[in-house]
Design a protein around this motif. Structure first.
Motif, PDB file in Angstrom:
ATOM      1  N   UNK A 105      -7.660  -7.016  -6.628  1.00 10.81           N
ATOM      2  CA  UNK A 105      -6.736  -5.959  -7.030  1.00 10.81           C
ATOM      3  C   UNK A 105      -7.182  -4.655  -6.384  1.00 10.81           C
ATOM      4  N   UNK A 106      -6.236  -3.991  -5.746  1.00 10.42           N
ATOM      5  CA  UNK A 106      -6.496  -2.730  -5.067  1.00 10.42           C
ATOM      6  C   UNK A 106      -5.801  -1.609  -5.833  1.00 10.42           C
ATOM      7  N   UNK A 107      -6.598  -0.614  -6.254  1.00  8.74           N
ATOM      8  CA  UNK A 107      -6.062   0.549  -6.974  1.00  8.74           C
ATOM      9  C   UNK A 107      -6.664   1.797  -6.351  1.00  8.74           C
ATOM     10  N   UNK A 108      -5.805   2.671  -5.872  1.00  7.67           N
ATOM     11  CA  UNK A 108      -6.233   3.950  -5.294  1.00  7.67           C
ATOM     12  C   UNK A 108      -7.320   3.763  -4.237  1.00  7.67           C
ATOM     13  N   UNK A 109      -7.156   2.760  -3.382  1.00 12.26           N
ATOM     14  CA  UNK A 109      -8.096   2.529  -2.299  1.00 12.26           C
ATOM     15  C   UNK A 109      -9.370   1.797  -2.681  1.00 12.26           C
ATOM     16  N   UNK A 110      -9.546   1.467  -3.949  1.00 13.55           N
ATOM     17  CA  UNK A 110     -10.736   0.738  -4.405  1.00 13.55           C
ATOM     18  C   UNK A 110     -10.321  -0.651  -4.848  1.00 13.55           C
TER      19      UNK A 110
ATOM     20  N   UNK B  70       5.161  -7.714 -13.411  1.00 18.34           N
ATOM     21  CA  UNK B  70       6.203  -7.129 -12.555  1.00 18.34           C
ATOM     22  C   UNK B  70       5.916  -5.672 -12.217  1.00 18.34           C
ATOM     23  N   UNK B  71       5.003  -5.056 -12.950  1.00 22.43           N
ATOM     24  CA  UNK B  71       4.692  -3.651 -12.721  1.00 22.43           C
ATOM     25  C   UNK B  71       3.592  -3.467 -11.683  1.00 22.43           C
ATOM     26  N   UNK B  72       3.184  -4.547 -11.033  1.00 23.57           N
ATOM     27  CA  UNK B  72       2.207  -4.471  -9.947  1.00 23.57           C
ATOM     28  C   UNK B  72       2.890  -4.956  -8.662  1.00 23.57           C
ATOM     29  N   UNK B  73       2.288  -4.642  -7.552  1.00 18.16           N
ATOM     30  CA  UNK B  73       2.783  -5.128  -6.262  1.00 18.16           C
ATOM     31  C   UNK B  73       1.946  -6.348  -5.895  1.00 18.16           C
ATOM     32  N   UNK B  74       2.596  -7.480  -5.611  1.00 14.91           N
ATOM     33  CA  UNK B  74       1.910  -8.737  -5.335  1.00 14.91           C
ATOM     34  C   UNK B  74       2.009  -9.077  -3.849  1.00 14.91           C
ATOM     35  N   UNK B  75       0.862  -9.424  -3.264  1.00 17.45           N
ATOM     36  CA  UNK B  75       0.802  -9.788  -1.855  1.00 17.45           C
ATOM     37  C   UNK B  75       0.196 -11.186  -1.752  1.00 17.45           C
ATOM     38  N   UNK B  76       0.968 -12.122  -1.217  1.00 12.97           N
ATOM     39  CA  UNK B  76       0.495 -13.490  -1.002  1.00 12.97           C
ATOM     40  C   UNK B  76      -0.265 -13.517   0.318  1.00 12.97           C
ATOM     41  N   UNK B  77      -1.573 -13.734   0.259  1.00 13.58           N
ATOM     42  CA  UNK B  77      -2.385 -13.671   1.476  1.00 13.58           C
ATOM     43  C   UNK B  77      -2.104 -14.836   2.415  1.00 13.58           C
TER      44      UNK B  77
ATOM     45  N   UNK C 288       0.830  -1.212   0.000  1.00 16.10           N
ATOM     46  CA  UNK C 288       0.000   0.000   0.000  1.00 16.10           C
ATOM     47  C   UNK C 288       0.864   1.261   0.000  1.00 16.10           C
ATOM     48  N   UNK C 289       1.933   1.240   0.778  1.00 13.20           N
ATOM     49  CA  UNK C 289       2.832   2.396   0.829  1.00 13.20           C
ATOM     50  C   UNK C 289       3.457   2.649  -0.541  1.00 13.20           C
ATOM     51  N   UNK C 290       3.954   1.565  -1.172  1.00 10.59           N
ATOM     52  CA  UNK C 290       4.577   1.709  -2.492  1.00 10.59           C
ATOM     53  C   UNK C 290       3.555   2.147  -3.541  1.00 10.59           C
ATOM     54  N   UNK C 291       2.357   1.599  -3.445  1.00 13.15           N
ATOM     55  CA  UNK C 291       1.310   1.952  -4.405  1.00 13.15           C
ATOM     56  C   UNK C 291       0.939   3.428  -4.300  1.00 13.15           C
ATOM     57  N   UNK C 292       0.934   3.958  -3.090  1.00 11.84           N
ATOM     58  CA  UNK C 292       0.625   5.377  -2.910  1.00 11.84           C
ATOM     59  C   UNK C 292       1.693   6.255  -3.552  1.00 11.84           C
ATOM     60  N   UNK C 293       2.919   5.761  -3.577  1.00 11.84           N
ATOM     61  CA  UNK C 293       4.024   6.532  -4.160  1.00 11.84           C
ATOM     62  C   UNK C 293       4.047   6.423  -5.681  1.00 11.84           C
ATOM     63  N   UNK C 294       3.940   5.173  -6.193  1.00  7.32           N
ATOM     64  CA  UNK C 294       4.124   4.978  -7.642  1.00  7.32           C
ATOM     65  C   UNK C 294       2.831   4.723  -8.420  1.00  7.32           C
ATOM     66  N   UNK C 295       1.693   4.590  -7.751  1.00  3.31           N
ATOM     67  CA  UNK C 295       0.415   4.413  -8.430  1.00  3.31           C
ATOM     68  C   UNK C 295       0.163   3.029  -8.993  1.00  3.31           C
ATOM     69  N   UNK C 296       1.025   2.087  -8.685  1.00  3.95           N
ATOM     70  CA  UNK C 296       0.839   0.731  -9.204  1.00  3.95           C
ATOM     71  C   UNK C 296      -0.242  -0.002  -8.417  1.00  3.95           C
ATOM     72  N   UNK C 297      -0.981  -0.901  -9.076  1.00  8.38           N
ATOM     73  CA  UNK C 297      -2.000  -1.674  -8.361  1.00  8.38           C
ATOM     74  C   UNK C 297      -1.367  -2.711  -7.435  1.00  8.38           C
TER      75      UNK C 297
END
Length: 145
Positions: free
Chosen positions: A122-127, A92-99, A60-69
């Motif tokens: 997929x989470x993008x801009x809080x949605x 590779x241009x997305x951030x992947x989280x293994x739940x 989430x922190x990285x996504x807020x900085x670079x806008x990647x999903x």
């Protein structure tokens, strides 16, 4: 971490057992082919196929900085695998989280899906979107430099 490797390990063990039976019956080439198929299936369902996972908070922190999903996934999920394969190198241009490795990520997925751990989410801009179309995910990826 071990939960993510359960299915791949079972596939290799089952493949080894079936291959051993074929080998004992005098069919070594068939045994080798069966073992190869099971090892390939294990590889496809392992965390090795996906980009390196990070924690949900860091994603989430990285996504807020670079806008990647942020893509929430788990090993053994055919829908996650389908999304990953269809994205190809773009994954590779997305951030992947293994739940299964990140309890906080699993909690975020449950919050987005009425208590269910439905992936890929997929989470993008809080949605969030659950099991989104690959075209939509590609549109959310930043333009390559």
């Amino acid at each position: 971490m071990t939960r993510a490797w359960t299915l791949p390990t079972l596939l290799v063990l089952c493949g080894s057992a079936v291959a051993a039976g074929s080998f004992v019956q005098g069919r070594p080439w068939w045994a080798a082919a069966i073992l190869l198929v099971f090892v390939l299936l294990a590889g496809v369902h392992s965390p090795l196929v996906f980009p390196r996972s990070i924690g949900a908070r860091e994603a989430e922190r990285r996504s807020a900085v670079d806008g990647r999903p942020v893509v929430f996934w788990r090993s053994g999920c055919t829908y996650c695998l389908r999304l990953r394969v269809r994205l190809g190198r773009d994954a590779r241009r997305a951030h992947w989280v293994d739940i299964w490795r990140d309890p906080e990520g699993a909690a975020m997925v449950r919050a987005a899906n009425d208590g269910n751990e439905t992936v890929p989410t997929v989470l993008v801009a809080g949605r969030s979107r659950t099991n989104p179309d690959v075209g939509w995910v590609r549109e959310q990826l930043p333009v390559r430099a």
